[in-house]
Design a protein around this motif. Sequence first.
Motif, PDB file in Angstrom:
ATOM      1  N   PHE A   1     -11.353   4.014 -17.466  1.00  0.00           N
ATOM      2  CA  PHE A   1     -10.871   2.638 -17.367  1.00  0.00           C
ATOM      3  C   PHE A   1      -9.513   2.565 -18.056  1.00  0.00           C
ATOM      4  N   SER A   2      -8.469   2.426 -17.301  1.00  0.00           N
ATOM      5  CA  SER A   2      -7.139   2.535 -17.880  1.00  0.00           C
ATOM      6  C   SER A   2      -6.118   1.771 -17.052  1.00  0.00           C
ATOM      7  N   LEU A   3      -4.929   1.645 -17.632  1.00  0.00           N
ATOM      8  CA  LEU A   3      -3.810   1.032 -16.922  1.00  0.00           C
ATOM      9  C   LEU A   3      -3.467   1.811 -15.667  1.00  0.00           C
ATOM     10  N   LEU A   4      -3.530   3.130 -15.729  1.00  0.00           N
ATOM     11  CA  LEU A   4      -3.178   3.952 -14.577  1.00  0.00           C
ATOM     12  C   LEU A   4      -4.163   3.747 -13.433  1.00  0.00           C
ATOM     13  N   SER A   5      -5.442   3.723 -13.736  1.00  0.00           N
ATOM     14  CA  SER A   5      -6.445   3.476 -12.694  1.00  0.00           C
ATOM     15  C   SER A   5      -6.249   2.095 -12.070  1.00  0.00           C
ATOM     16  N   ALA A   6      -6.003   1.101 -12.917  1.00  0.00           N
ATOM     17  CA  ALA A   6      -5.798  -0.255 -12.420  1.00  0.00           C
ATOM     18  C   ALA A   6      -4.498  -0.360 -11.617  1.00  0.00           C
ATOM     19  N   GLY A   7      -3.437   0.319 -12.080  1.00  0.00           N
ATOM     20  CA  GLY A   7      -2.169   0.273 -11.362  1.00  0.00           C
ATOM     21  C   GLY A   7      -2.256   0.911  -9.989  1.00  0.00           C
ATOM     22  N   LEU A   8      -2.947   2.044  -9.891  1.00  0.00           N
ATOM     23  CA  LEU A   8      -3.122   2.699  -8.592  1.00  0.00           C
ATOM     24  C   LEU A   8      -3.982   1.848  -7.654  1.00  0.00           C
ATOM     25  N   SER A   9      -5.031   1.235  -8.191  1.00  0.00           N
ATOM     26  CA  SER A   9      -5.881   0.370  -7.368  1.00  0.00           C
ATOM     27  C   SER A   9      -5.123  -0.881  -6.934  1.00  0.00           C
ATOM     28  N   GLY A  10      -4.344  -1.451  -7.851  1.00  0.00           N
ATOM     29  CA  GLY A  10      -3.536  -2.616  -7.501  1.00  0.00           C
ATOM     30  C   GLY A  10      -2.474  -2.294  -6.475  1.00  0.00           C
ATOM     31  N   ALA A  11      -1.922  -1.081  -6.548  1.00  0.00           N
ATOM     32  CA  ALA A  11      -0.930  -0.667  -5.547  1.00  0.00           C
ATOM     33  C   ALA A  11      -1.557  -0.587  -4.159  1.00  0.00           C
ATOM     34  N   CYS A  12      -2.779  -0.072  -4.085  1.00  0.00           N
ATOM     35  CA  CYS A  12      -3.493  -0.049  -2.797  1.00  0.00           C
ATOM     36  C   CYS A  12      -3.725  -1.463  -2.281  1.00  0.00           C
ATOM     37  N   LEU A  13      -3.971  -2.398  -3.202  1.00  0.00           N
ATOM     38  CA  LEU A  13      -4.249  -3.780  -2.815  1.00  0.00           C
ATOM     39  C   LEU A  13      -3.031  -4.464  -2.210  1.00  0.00           C
ATOM     40  N   VAL A  14      -1.854  -4.303  -2.843  1.00  0.00           N
ATOM     41  CA  VAL A  14      -0.660  -5.044  -2.408  1.00  0.00           C
ATOM     42  C   VAL A  14       0.182  -4.260  -1.408  1.00  0.00           C
ATOM     43  N   LEU A  15      -0.155  -3.002  -1.173  1.00  0.00           N
ATOM     44  CA  LEU A  15       0.640  -2.189  -0.245  1.00  0.00           C
ATOM     45  C   LEU A  15       0.731  -2.802   1.153  1.00  0.00           C
ATOM     46  N   PRO A  16      -0.378  -3.268   1.751  1.00  0.00           N
ATOM     47  CA  PRO A  16      -0.250  -3.884   3.081  1.00  0.00           C
ATOM     48  C   PRO A  16       0.656  -5.110   3.093  1.00  0.00           C
ATOM     49  N   LEU A  17       0.620  -5.899   2.024  1.00  0.00           N
ATOM     50  CA  LEU A  17       1.477  -7.093   1.949  1.00  0.00           C
ATOM     51  C   LEU A  17       2.948  -6.712   1.918  1.00  0.00           C
ATOM     52  N   ILE A  18       3.291  -5.702   1.126  1.00  0.00           N
ATOM     53  CA  ILE A  18       4.695  -5.278   1.047  1.00  0.00           C
ATOM     54  C   ILE A  18       5.141  -4.684   2.372  1.00  0.00           C
ATOM     55  N   ILE A  19       4.281  -3.898   3.011  1.00  0.00           N
ATOM     56  CA  ILE A  19       4.637  -3.301   4.306  1.00  0.00           C
ATOM     57  C   ILE A  19       4.891  -4.389   5.345  1.00  0.00           C
ATOM     58  N   ARG A  20       4.001  -5.367   5.439  1.00  0.00           N
ATOM     59  CA  ARG A  20       4.125  -6.407   6.465  1.00  0.00           C
ATOM     60  C   ARG A  20       5.360  -7.268   6.247  1.00  0.00           C
TER      61      ARG A  20
END
Length: 308
Positions: free
Chosen positions: A161-180
Amino acid sequence: MIKDISLARKQTRVIDPAKNLHQRQLKQRIAFALIWLAGIIAITALLFIVGYMVSNGFKVINLEFLTTRPAGGVSGKGGISTTIVTTIYLVLLTITIAAPLGIGTAVFMVEYTTEYAGKKNLVGYLINLIRTSVEILAGVPSIIFGLFGFAVFVSYMKLKFSLLSAGLSGACLVLPLIIRTTEEALLTVPKSYREGSLALGTTKWQMIFGVVLPSALPGIITGIVLSVGRVIAETAVFWVTLGGSYRLPKNLLSSGRTMALHVYMLASETTAFDKALGTSAILIVIIILLNLAINISSKQFSKKFSGK
Protein backbone atom coordinates in the motif's frame (compact mmCIF):
# COMPACT_ATOMS: atom_id res chain seq x y z
CA MET A 1 -69.11 10.72 -57.69
CA ILE A 2 -70.45 13.16 -55.09
CA LYS A 3 -68.52 11.35 -52.35
CA ASP A 4 -65.29 11.65 -54.37
CA ILE A 5 -65.81 15.39 -54.83
CA SER A 6 -66.45 15.96 -51.09
CA LEU A 7 -63.38 13.90 -50.20
CA ALA A 8 -61.24 15.92 -52.59
CA ARG A 9 -62.52 19.15 -51.04
CA LYS A 10 -61.58 17.95 -47.55
CA GLN A 11 -58.09 17.02 -48.71
CA THR A 12 -57.55 20.38 -50.40
CA ARG A 13 -58.90 22.38 -47.47
CA VAL A 14 -56.55 25.27 -46.71
CA ILE A 15 -55.09 25.33 -43.19
CA ASP A 16 -55.40 28.67 -41.41
CA PRO A 17 -51.86 30.14 -41.30
CA ALA A 18 -52.57 32.20 -38.19
CA LYS A 19 -53.87 29.19 -36.26
CA ASN A 20 -50.92 27.04 -37.35
CA LEU A 21 -48.46 29.76 -36.30
CA HIS A 22 -50.17 30.08 -32.91
CA GLN A 23 -49.89 26.33 -32.30
CA ARG A 24 -46.19 26.29 -33.19
CA GLN A 25 -45.50 29.27 -30.92
CA LEU A 26 -47.38 27.57 -28.08
CA LYS A 27 -45.31 24.39 -28.48
CA GLN A 28 -42.13 26.47 -28.53
CA ARG A 29 -43.09 28.30 -25.33
CA ILE A 30 -43.85 25.00 -23.59
CA ALA A 31 -40.51 23.51 -24.72
CA PHE A 32 -38.59 26.60 -23.56
CA ALA A 33 -40.42 26.54 -20.22
CA LEU A 34 -39.45 22.88 -19.67
CA ILE A 35 -35.83 23.60 -20.59
CA TRP A 36 -35.67 26.56 -18.20
CA LEU A 37 -37.32 24.48 -15.47
CA ALA A 38 -34.72 21.72 -15.88
CA GLY A 39 -31.90 24.25 -15.73
CA ILE A 40 -33.33 25.98 -12.64
CA ILE A 41 -33.76 22.63 -10.84
CA ALA A 42 -30.15 21.64 -11.63
CA ILE A 43 -28.76 24.99 -10.47
CA THR A 44 -30.90 24.95 -7.32
CA ALA A 45 -29.69 21.45 -6.42
CA LEU A 46 -26.07 22.48 -7.01
CA LEU A 47 -26.38 25.65 -4.92
CA PHE A 48 -28.12 23.75 -2.13
CA ILE A 49 -25.43 21.07 -1.94
CA VAL A 50 -22.52 23.52 -2.18
CA GLY A 51 -24.16 25.98 0.21
CA TYR A 52 -24.93 23.31 2.80
CA MET A 53 -21.45 21.80 2.73
CA VAL A 54 -19.62 25.13 2.76
CA SER A 55 -21.78 26.81 5.41
CA ASN A 56 -21.50 23.85 7.78
CA GLY A 57 -17.93 22.91 6.93
CA PHE A 58 -16.38 26.35 7.39
CA LYS A 59 -17.41 26.30 11.05
CA VAL A 60 -14.54 23.93 11.91
CA ILE A 61 -11.93 25.31 9.50
CA ASN A 62 -9.15 27.25 11.20
CA LEU A 63 -5.37 27.42 11.18
CA GLU A 64 -5.02 24.49 13.58
CA PHE A 65 -7.32 22.34 11.43
CA LEU A 66 -5.19 23.05 8.36
CA THR A 67 -1.77 22.63 9.96
CA THR A 68 -2.12 19.58 12.20
CA ARG A 69 -2.20 15.96 11.08
CA PRO A 70 -5.11 13.59 11.75
CA ALA A 71 -4.97 11.62 14.97
CA GLY A 72 -4.93 7.84 14.91
CA GLY A 73 -7.78 5.59 15.94
CA VAL A 74 -11.47 6.34 15.64
CA SER A 75 -11.55 9.60 17.63
CA GLY A 76 -11.51 11.83 14.56
CA LYS A 77 -9.27 14.33 16.32
CA GLY A 78 -6.60 16.41 14.61
CA GLY A 79 -6.52 18.27 11.33
CA ILE A 80 -5.86 17.53 7.67
CA SER A 81 -2.30 18.76 6.98
CA THR A 82 -0.87 15.39 5.93
CA THR A 83 -3.91 14.61 3.77
CA ILE A 84 -3.41 17.85 1.82
CA VAL A 85 0.25 17.06 1.17
CA THR A 86 -0.53 13.43 0.27
CA THR A 87 -3.19 14.59 -2.19
CA ILE A 88 -0.67 16.91 -3.86
CA TYR A 89 1.93 14.13 -4.05
CA LEU A 90 -0.57 11.70 -5.55
CA VAL A 91 -1.87 14.19 -8.13
CA LEU A 92 1.65 15.04 -9.31
CA LEU A 93 2.66 11.37 -9.52
CA THR A 94 -0.53 10.29 -11.32
CA ILE A 95 -0.43 13.07 -13.91
CA THR A 96 3.31 12.56 -14.46
CA ILE A 97 2.59 8.93 -15.40
CA ALA A 98 -0.71 9.36 -17.26
CA ALA A 99 -0.22 12.62 -19.22
CA PRO A 100 2.70 11.52 -21.48
CA LEU A 101 1.05 8.15 -22.17
CA GLY A 102 -2.35 9.69 -22.88
CA ILE A 103 -1.07 12.51 -25.10
CA GLY A 104 1.26 10.15 -26.96
CA THR A 105 -1.56 7.67 -27.61
CA ALA A 106 -3.85 10.42 -28.86
CA VAL A 107 -1.16 11.79 -31.19
CA PHE A 108 -0.61 8.29 -32.58
CA MET A 109 -4.34 7.73 -33.09
CA VAL A 110 -4.94 11.05 -34.84
CA GLU A 111 -1.73 11.72 -36.75
CA TYR A 112 -0.33 8.28 -37.64
CA THR A 113 -3.32 5.99 -38.15
CA THR A 114 -5.44 7.99 -40.60
CA GLU A 115 -4.20 6.11 -43.65
CA TYR A 116 -4.92 2.73 -42.03
CA ALA A 117 -8.39 3.56 -40.68
CA GLY A 118 -11.07 1.24 -42.06
CA LYS A 119 -8.62 -1.10 -43.79
CA LYS A 120 -9.06 -4.83 -43.25
CA ASN A 121 -5.52 -5.76 -42.30
CA LEU A 122 -3.57 -6.35 -39.11
CA VAL A 123 -2.81 -2.66 -38.54
CA GLY A 124 -6.44 -1.67 -39.16
CA TYR A 125 -7.71 -4.27 -36.71
CA LEU A 126 -5.14 -3.15 -34.14
CA ILE A 127 -6.26 0.48 -34.45
CA ASN A 128 -9.91 -0.51 -34.00
CA LEU A 129 -8.93 -2.61 -30.98
CA ILE A 130 -7.15 0.38 -29.39
CA ARG A 131 -10.16 2.67 -29.94
CA THR A 132 -12.55 0.07 -28.57
CA SER A 133 -10.33 -0.51 -25.54
CA VAL A 134 -10.24 3.21 -24.72
CA GLU A 135 -14.03 3.40 -25.00
CA ILE A 136 -14.45 0.41 -22.67
CA LEU A 137 -11.94 1.70 -20.12
CA ALA A 138 -13.71 5.07 -20.01
CA GLY A 139 -16.87 3.33 -18.76
CA VAL A 140 -15.32 0.93 -16.24
CA PRO A 141 -16.27 1.70 -12.59
CA SER A 142 -13.44 3.13 -10.54
CA ILE A 143 -13.51 0.29 -8.00
CA ILE A 144 -12.49 -2.10 -10.79
CA PHE A 145 -9.33 -0.05 -11.30
CA GLY A 146 -8.78 -0.23 -7.56
CA LEU A 147 -9.08 -4.02 -7.51
CA PHE A 148 -6.78 -4.23 -10.53
CA GLY A 149 -4.23 -2.01 -8.78
CA PHE A 150 -4.46 -4.10 -5.62
CA ALA A 151 -4.01 -7.37 -7.50
CA VAL A 152 -1.18 -6.20 -9.79
CA PHE A 153 0.72 -3.40 -8.06
CA VAL A 154 0.12 -4.12 -4.37
CA SER A 155 0.16 -7.94 -4.38
CA TYR A 156 1.92 -9.20 -7.52
CA MET A 157 4.59 -6.49 -7.90
CA LYS A 158 5.04 -6.25 -4.10
CA LEU A 159 4.72 -2.44 -4.04
CA LYS A 160 2.47 -2.71 -0.96
CA PHE A 161 0.00 0.00 0.00
CA SER A 162 1.93 3.00 -1.22
CA LEU A 163 1.95 6.20 -3.22
CA LEU A 164 3.44 4.34 -6.17
CA SER A 165 0.69 1.71 -6.22
CA ALA A 166 -1.96 4.42 -5.93
CA GLY A 167 -0.29 6.58 -8.60
CA LEU A 168 -0.13 3.72 -11.10
CA SER A 169 -3.75 2.77 -10.40
CA GLY A 170 -4.84 6.40 -10.69
CA ALA A 171 -2.98 6.71 -13.98
CA CYS A 172 -4.95 3.75 -15.34
CA LEU A 173 -8.14 5.46 -14.17
CA VAL A 174 -7.56 8.85 -15.86
CA LEU A 175 -5.73 7.57 -18.95
CA PRO A 176 -8.91 7.14 -21.05
CA LEU A 177 -10.02 10.68 -20.15
CA ILE A 178 -6.71 12.21 -21.21
CA ILE A 179 -6.67 10.18 -24.44
CA ARG A 180 -10.23 11.18 -25.40
CA THR A 181 -9.88 14.89 -24.61
CA THR A 182 -6.50 15.12 -26.34
CA GLU A 183 -7.81 13.28 -29.38
CA GLU A 184 -10.77 15.66 -29.65
CA ALA A 185 -8.45 18.65 -29.24
CA LEU A 186 -6.16 17.39 -32.03
CA LEU A 187 -9.11 16.83 -34.35
CA THR A 188 -10.14 20.49 -33.99
CA VAL A 189 -6.82 21.66 -35.48
CA PRO A 190 -7.51 22.62 -39.14
CA LYS A 191 -5.98 20.38 -41.79
CA SER A 192 -4.54 23.46 -43.49
CA TYR A 193 -2.17 23.94 -40.52
CA ARG A 194 -0.64 20.55 -41.19
CA GLU A 195 -0.48 21.04 -44.95
CA GLY A 196 1.08 24.48 -44.62
CA SER A 197 3.72 23.25 -42.19
CA LEU A 198 4.68 20.29 -44.37
CA ALA A 199 4.77 22.56 -47.44
CA LEU A 200 7.45 24.67 -45.71
CA GLY A 201 9.70 21.61 -45.52
CA THR A 202 9.19 20.44 -41.95
CA THR A 203 9.16 16.79 -41.01
CA LYS A 204 6.00 15.21 -39.67
CA TRP A 205 7.32 15.23 -36.12
CA GLN A 206 8.29 18.91 -36.38
CA MET A 207 4.81 19.66 -37.71
CA ILE A 208 3.16 17.82 -34.81
CA PHE A 209 5.42 19.23 -32.11
CA GLY A 210 5.62 22.80 -33.41
CA VAL A 211 2.18 23.37 -34.94
CA VAL A 212 -0.46 20.79 -34.01
CA LEU A 213 0.23 20.36 -30.29
CA PRO A 214 0.45 24.12 -29.54
CA SER A 215 -2.83 24.68 -31.39
CA ALA A 216 -4.51 21.87 -29.44
CA LEU A 217 -3.01 22.93 -26.10
CA PRO A 218 -6.22 24.43 -24.60
CA GLY A 219 -8.09 21.15 -25.04
CA ILE A 220 -5.15 19.11 -23.76
CA ILE A 221 -4.88 21.27 -20.63
CA THR A 222 -8.62 20.89 -20.08
CA GLY A 223 -8.27 17.11 -20.11
CA ILE A 224 -5.36 17.19 -17.68
CA VAL A 225 -7.13 19.53 -15.26
CA LEU A 226 -10.26 17.36 -15.38
CA SER A 227 -8.05 14.37 -14.59
CA VAL A 228 -6.58 16.25 -11.63
CA GLY A 229 -10.10 16.89 -10.35
CA ARG A 230 -10.98 13.22 -10.65
CA VAL A 231 -7.86 12.13 -8.77
CA ILE A 232 -8.61 14.61 -5.98
CA ALA A 233 -12.22 13.45 -5.65
CA GLU A 234 -11.62 9.68 -6.01
CA THR A 235 -11.84 7.29 -3.06
CA ALA A 236 -12.55 3.74 -4.30
CA VAL A 237 -9.26 3.34 -6.20
CA PHE A 238 -7.08 4.67 -3.40
CA TRP A 239 -8.91 2.87 -0.62
CA VAL A 240 -7.38 -0.44 -1.74
CA THR A 241 -4.01 0.85 -3.04
CA LEU A 242 -2.91 3.82 -0.91
CA GLY A 243 -3.52 2.26 2.49
CA GLY A 244 -5.04 5.11 4.49
CA SER A 245 -2.21 5.97 6.87
CA TYR A 246 -2.63 9.34 8.59
CA ARG A 247 1.14 9.94 8.57
CA LEU A 248 2.97 11.91 5.89
CA PRO A 249 4.49 9.65 3.18
CA LYS A 250 8.29 9.62 3.32
CA ASN A 251 8.86 8.07 -0.12
CA LEU A 252 7.03 6.45 -3.02
CA LEU A 253 6.62 3.19 -1.11
CA SER A 254 4.99 4.85 1.90
CA SER A 255 1.28 4.70 2.64
CA GLY A 256 -0.89 7.80 2.96
CA ARG A 257 -4.38 9.26 2.94
CA THR A 258 -5.90 11.72 0.48
CA MET A 259 -8.47 14.34 1.46
CA ALA A 260 -11.36 12.47 -0.17
CA LEU A 261 -10.29 9.25 1.51
CA HIS A 262 -10.03 11.12 4.81
CA VAL A 263 -13.61 12.35 4.42
CA TYR A 264 -14.79 8.79 3.81
CA MET A 265 -12.94 7.46 6.85
CA LEU A 266 -14.19 10.26 9.11
CA ALA A 267 -17.79 9.73 7.99
CA SER A 268 -17.75 5.93 8.19
CA GLU A 269 -15.38 5.09 11.05
CA THR A 270 -15.58 8.03 13.49
CA THR A 271 -18.13 10.39 15.00
CA ALA A 272 -16.31 13.51 13.82
CA PHE A 273 -18.90 14.35 11.17
CA ASP A 274 -18.22 18.08 11.56
CA LYS A 275 -14.61 17.59 10.49
CA ALA A 276 -15.76 15.49 7.57
CA LEU A 277 -17.92 18.45 6.50
CA GLY A 278 -14.95 20.79 6.90
CA THR A 279 -12.73 18.63 4.71
CA SER A 280 -15.55 18.31 2.18
CA ALA A 281 -15.92 22.08 2.05
CA ILE A 282 -12.24 22.46 1.22
CA LEU A 283 -12.57 19.79 -1.49
CA ILE A 284 -15.54 21.64 -3.03
CA VAL A 285 -13.60 24.90 -3.07
CA ILE A 286 -10.67 23.16 -4.77
CA ILE A 287 -12.95 21.65 -7.43
CA ILE A 288 -14.53 25.06 -8.09
CA LEU A 289 -11.09 26.65 -8.43
CA LEU A 290 -10.04 23.89 -10.84
CA ASN A 291 -13.06 24.55 -13.04
CA LEU A 292 -12.29 28.27 -13.04
CA ALA A 293 -8.70 27.44 -13.97
CA ILE A 294 -9.97 25.39 -16.93
CA ASN A 295 -12.06 28.28 -18.24
CA ILE A 296 -9.38 30.92 -17.74
CA SER A 297 -6.52 28.87 -19.20
CA SER A 298 -8.59 27.78 -22.20
CA LYS A 299 -9.53 31.37 -23.00
CA GLN A 300 -5.96 32.62 -22.59
CA PHE A 301 -4.47 29.94 -24.82
CA SER A 302 -7.21 30.39 -27.41
CA LYS A 303 -6.47 34.12 -27.56
CA LYS A 304 -2.73 33.49 -27.77
CA PHE A 305 -2.87 31.04 -30.64
CA SER A 306 -5.60 32.91 -32.52
CA GLY A 307 -3.54 36.09 -32.45
CA LYS A 308 -6.15 38.16 -30.60
